[in-house]
Design an enzyme around this catalytic site. Structure first.
Site, PDB file in Angstrom:
ATOM      1  N   HIS A   1       3.269   3.878  -8.935  1.00 61.60           N
ATOM      2  CA  HIS A   1       3.142   2.472  -9.299  1.00 61.60           C
ATOM      3  C   HIS A   1       4.429   1.946  -9.942  1.00 61.60           C
ATOM      4  O   HIS A   1       4.832   0.802  -9.713  1.00 61.60           O
ATOM      5  CB  HIS A   1       1.957   2.275 -10.239  1.00 61.60           C
ATOM      6  CG  HIS A   1       0.634   2.573  -9.600  1.00 61.60           C
ATOM      7  ND1 HIS A   1       0.228   1.993  -8.420  1.00 61.60           N
ATOM      8  CD2 HIS A   1      -0.378   3.414  -9.970  1.00 61.60           C
ATOM      9  CE1 HIS A   1      -0.971   2.433  -8.090  1.00 61.60           C
ATOM     10  NE2 HIS A   1      -1.355   3.306  -9.013  1.00 61.60           N
TER      11      HIS A   1
ATOM     12  N   ARG B   1       0.138   9.787 -10.167  1.00 62.51           N
ATOM     13  CA  ARG B   1       0.035   8.539  -9.418  1.00 62.51           C
ATOM     14  C   ARG B   1       0.751   7.373 -10.108  1.00 62.51           C
ATOM     15  O   ARG B   1       1.279   6.480  -9.444  1.00 62.51           O
ATOM     16  CB  ARG B   1      -1.439   8.189  -9.200  1.00 62.51           C
ATOM     17  CG  ARG B   1      -2.142   9.072  -8.169  1.00 62.51           C
ATOM     18  CD  ARG B   1      -3.611   8.703  -8.055  1.00 62.51           C
ATOM     19  NE  ARG B   1      -3.804   7.351  -7.575  1.00 62.51           N
ATOM     20  CZ  ARG B   1      -3.847   7.003  -6.291  1.00 62.51           C
ATOM     21  NH1 ARG B   1      -3.687   7.924  -5.347  1.00 62.51           N
ATOM     22  NH2 ARG B   1      -4.051   5.757  -5.944  1.00 62.51           N
TER      23      ARG B   1
ATOM     24  N   LEU C   1      11.324 -20.124  -4.364  1.00 64.75           N
ATOM     25  CA  LEU C   1      10.183 -19.404  -3.817  1.00 64.75           C
ATOM     26  C   LEU C   1       8.943 -19.583  -4.692  1.00 64.75           C
ATOM     27  O   LEU C   1       9.019 -19.498  -5.913  1.00 64.75           O
ATOM     28  CB  LEU C   1      10.527 -17.912  -3.718  1.00 64.75           C
ATOM     29  CG  LEU C   1       9.393 -16.964  -3.304  1.00 64.75           C
ATOM     30  CD1 LEU C   1       9.061 -17.144  -1.832  1.00 64.75           C
ATOM     31  CD2 LEU C   1       9.773 -15.516  -3.594  1.00 64.75           C
TER      32      LEU C   1
ATOM     33  N   TRP D   1       2.775   8.037  -2.224  1.00 64.78           N
ATOM     34  CA  TRP D   1       4.203   8.304  -2.452  1.00 64.78           C
ATOM     35  C   TRP D   1       4.362   9.314  -3.581  1.00 64.78           C
ATOM     36  O   TRP D   1       5.157  10.254  -3.479  1.00 64.78           O
ATOM     37  CB  TRP D   1       4.913   6.989  -2.792  1.00 64.78           C
ATOM     38  CG  TRP D   1       6.398   7.099  -2.968  1.00 64.78           C
ATOM     39  CD1 TRP D   1       7.360   6.915  -2.026  1.00 64.78           C
ATOM     40  CD2 TRP D   1       7.093   7.410  -4.194  1.00 64.78           C
ATOM     41  NE1 TRP D   1       8.616   7.092  -2.573  1.00 64.78           N
ATOM     42  CE2 TRP D   1       8.473   7.398  -3.903  1.00 64.78           C
ATOM     43  CE3 TRP D   1       6.685   7.694  -5.498  1.00 64.78           C
ATOM     44  CZ2 TRP D   1       9.441   7.663  -4.871  1.00 64.78           C
ATOM     45  CZ3 TRP D   1       7.641   7.964  -6.451  1.00 64.78           C
ATOM     46  CH2 TRP D   1       8.997   7.941  -6.140  1.00 64.78           C
TER      47      TRP D   1
ATOM     48  N   LEU E   1      -7.272  -5.458   6.893  1.00 61.48           N
ATOM     49  CA  LEU E   1      -6.977  -6.546   5.954  1.00 61.48           C
ATOM     50  C   LEU E   1      -7.361  -6.228   4.514  1.00 61.48           C
ATOM     51  O   LEU E   1      -6.785  -6.780   3.582  1.00 61.48           O
ATOM     52  CB  LEU E   1      -7.719  -7.813   6.384  1.00 61.48           C
ATOM     53  CG  LEU E   1      -6.959  -8.800   7.253  1.00 61.48           C
ATOM     54  CD1 LEU E   1      -7.828 -10.003   7.556  1.00 61.48           C
ATOM     55  CD2 LEU E   1      -5.678  -9.237   6.570  1.00 61.48           C
ATOM     56  N   SER E   2      -8.368  -5.394   4.335  1.00 63.73           N
ATOM     57  CA  SER E   2      -8.823  -5.026   2.987  1.00 63.73           C
ATOM     58  C   SER E   2      -9.124  -6.240   2.112  1.00 63.73           C
ATOM     59  O   SER E   2      -8.742  -6.306   0.943  1.00 63.73           O
ATOM     60  CB  SER E   2      -7.788  -4.115   2.307  1.00 63.73           C
ATOM     61  OG  SER E   2      -7.690  -2.885   2.998  1.00 63.73           O
TER      62      SER E   2
ATOM     63  N   ASP F   1       0.830  -1.201   0.000  1.00 66.08           N
ATOM     64  CA  ASP F   1       0.000   0.000   0.000  1.00 66.08           C
ATOM     65  C   ASP F   1       0.871   1.261   0.000  1.00 66.08           C
ATOM     66  O   ASP F   1       1.945   1.276   0.603  1.00 66.08           O
ATOM     67  CB  ASP F   1      -0.888  -0.013   1.254  1.00 66.08           C
ATOM     68  CG  ASP F   1      -2.067   0.928   1.135  1.00 66.08           C
ATOM     69  OD1 ASP F   1      -2.272   1.505   0.050  1.00 66.08           O
ATOM     70  OD2 ASP F   1      -2.790   1.096   2.134  1.00 66.08           O
ATOM     71  N   GLY F   2       0.393   2.306  -0.672  1.00 69.54           N
ATOM     72  CA  GLY F   2       1.043   3.608  -0.583  1.00 69.54           C
ATOM     73  C   GLY F   2       1.680   4.133  -1.844  1.00 69.54           C
ATOM     74  O   GLY F   2       2.314   5.196  -1.826  1.00 69.54           O
TER      75      GLY F   2
END
Length: 233
Positions: free
Chosen positions: A34, A30, A128, A22, A187-188, A17-18
């Site tokens: 991203h 915006r 991973l 930022w 939690l969204s 988030d953010g």
């Protein structure tokens, strides 16, 4: 790097988030946030892999994100498509296997195809396992899981263990630790079923500024916790 002998979670989920804030703080559009957020994502994926964590779930695009301005949504999808296949060499070098949570049918067809291709191309990688929660919502996943159960020919009792088999990625263990950035403490709609006993770590850092230090701070905090799963402490 994380400290030696640190208790490392098996599965980490991150609500990234953010990005927008930022950019706004810096007087930028915006979409710049991203773009920078994507850099932080790649660095974090590599850092998580290096720390021996086996599973990482990233909240990439939620079912609620469709409510954003169409220009921003289109840019996000363009960014996702540009980097899904472009990063194959990165996945191969680090042994990263891609899986997906979310309703793929509602995504643009080009992203559907790219996502299916990268999942197939990385299926044998043994490092991973990176779960991209893309067009994902926890409630939506539960509803779709119930629908899949109802479609099965052999009706067996719907227990908690059986229900998990109908989730988007059945073999994914529940997240031990969920990290959320940008100071928000909710939690969204992220991994609602799976996070019943997850530990949470909230960081004030905006996602584009999330670093290895921030990751290690979260892991150190997690290592101090005693998980009781509702039992006696």
């Amino acid at each position: 790097m994380a400290e030696e002998n640190l208790k490392i979670p098996r599965h980490v989920g991150i609500i990234m988030d953010g990005n927008g804030r930022w950019a706004v703080q810096r007087g930028l559009p915006r979409y710049k946030g991203h773009e920078e957020g994507l850099k932080a994502t790649k660095n974090t994926v590599k850092a998580v892999s290096e720390r021996g964590i086996k599973y990482l779930s990233l909240y990439t695009f939620s079912t609620e994100n469709w409510k954003r301005a169409q220009e921003e949504v289109s840019f996000l999808f363009g960014l996702i498509r540009k980097h899904l296949k472009k990063e194959f060499d990165f996945y191969k070098e680090n042994g990263i296997r891609i899986v997906h949570s979310g309703d793929i049918s509602k995504l643009p067809i080009e992203i559907q195809n790219d996502l299916k291709e990268i999942i197939n191309d990385t299926r044998d990688f043994s490092g991973l396992i990176l779960n991209l929660a893309l067009n994902y919502g926890g409630r939506d996943e539960i509803i779709r899981a119930i629908s899949r159960y109802k479609e099965t020919k052999d009706k067996f009792p719907l227990t908690e263990d059986n229900f998990k088999n109908f989730l988007d990625v059945p073999f994914l263990p529940d997240p031990d630790l969920i990290i959320r950035t940008a100071g928000e403490k909710r939690l969204s709609n992220f991994l609602l079923w799976q996070s019943a006993y997850s530990e949470y770590y909230f960081s004030d850092v905006l996602w584009p500024d999330f670093s290895e230090k921030e990751l290690d701070d979260a892991l150190k905090d997690y290592a101090k916790r005693k998980r009781k799963y509702g039992g006696m402490g």
